[in-house]
Write an enzyme that holds these catalytic residues in place. Sequence first.
Site, PDB file in Angstrom:
ATOM      1  N   LYS A  65       0.464  -1.169   0.454  1.00 22.99           N
ATOM      2  CA  LYS A  65      -0.104   0.286  -0.042  1.00 22.99           C
ATOM      3  C   LYS A  65       0.400   1.549   0.385  1.00 22.99           C
ATOM      4  O   LYS A  65       2.000   1.140  -0.274  1.00 22.99           O
ATOM      5  CB  LYS A  65      -1.119   0.377   1.149  1.00 22.99           C
ATOM      6  N   ARG A 139      -9.966 -11.846   2.096  1.00 19.95           N
ATOM      7  CA  ARG A 139     -10.903 -13.187   1.805  1.00 19.95           C
ATOM      8  C   ARG A 139      -9.795 -14.669   1.147  1.00 19.95           C
ATOM      9  O   ARG A 139     -11.151 -15.607   1.090  1.00 19.95           O
ATOM     10  CB  ARG A 139     -11.005 -12.937  -0.043  1.00 19.95           C
TER      11      ARG A 139
END
Length: 289
Positions: A65, A139
């Site tokens: 990020k 996920r």
Amino acid sequence: TGVTVSILDVAQMKRERLGGVLGVGQGSTSPPRFVKMTYSPPRAKGSLALVGKGVVFDSGGLSIKTASGMETMKTDMGGAAAVIAAMSVLKELGVKSKVVGYTPMVENMPSGNAIRPGDVLTMRNKKTVEVLNTDAEGRLILADALSLAAESKPDAIIDLATLTGACMVALGDQIAGLMGTNEAWIQQIRDAASRAGEPVWPLPLPPEYEKQIESEIADMKNIGTSYGGALTAGLFLKAFAGDGAWAHLDIAGPARASADDGELVKGGTGFGVRTLVELASGFTPPSKG
């Protein structure tokens, strides 16, 4: 609190084939854990599984990020926090249903041991996943948790996760996205959330979008195209949730407040706790379909 807790370490997770949790967690010097909590009152009326994303810090891994994008990532465990908080009050409230919480805990870090874009992980239910973006890690750990939850065949499953920025694009930072496979269960969640004062809004799981997460070398990949990211994330989770009633709450927006607002103070909001407690307190096994 009337809750029994079991915690799996790395060796135990290997034996349980939790490839998603192990894969995401392998880049950190702090090893992952898998926490299972069970509340089982006498003569239980129905069974409910709560699943929460517990990424205690998310750097994005090798798909790193930006610096500003990491500033709030200590609250990327908001789903797991909501599940644990809800589990802690079930006995005090006299909840009559059996409730089991599943919270995988990882730190997603870049290192020489971290998973790489292009790696393939084998999940608990034996599905293989091509990891094309290590920042789509929530996920991956939820896949194992949902697989475990589905194996126990509860009457219904709900997972909570600070999962996608795409959901915030769609619904802003105060409304959670609700997806699922059973209309009666979705409506029960909407009603509970409304009573709890935690706004949710239904989003679709379009089968025509499933081709976006098809992989040439594995059963599926962990990201879709540039659009509809909240929906393709939901479709990914659906592949691990079994055939029963399942719903997914994407709480990426409301799990954190950027300023004081009403009863919420700046920072982690605890979004989902009241809805889960309300759900468990009045839980009715949903009809099929």
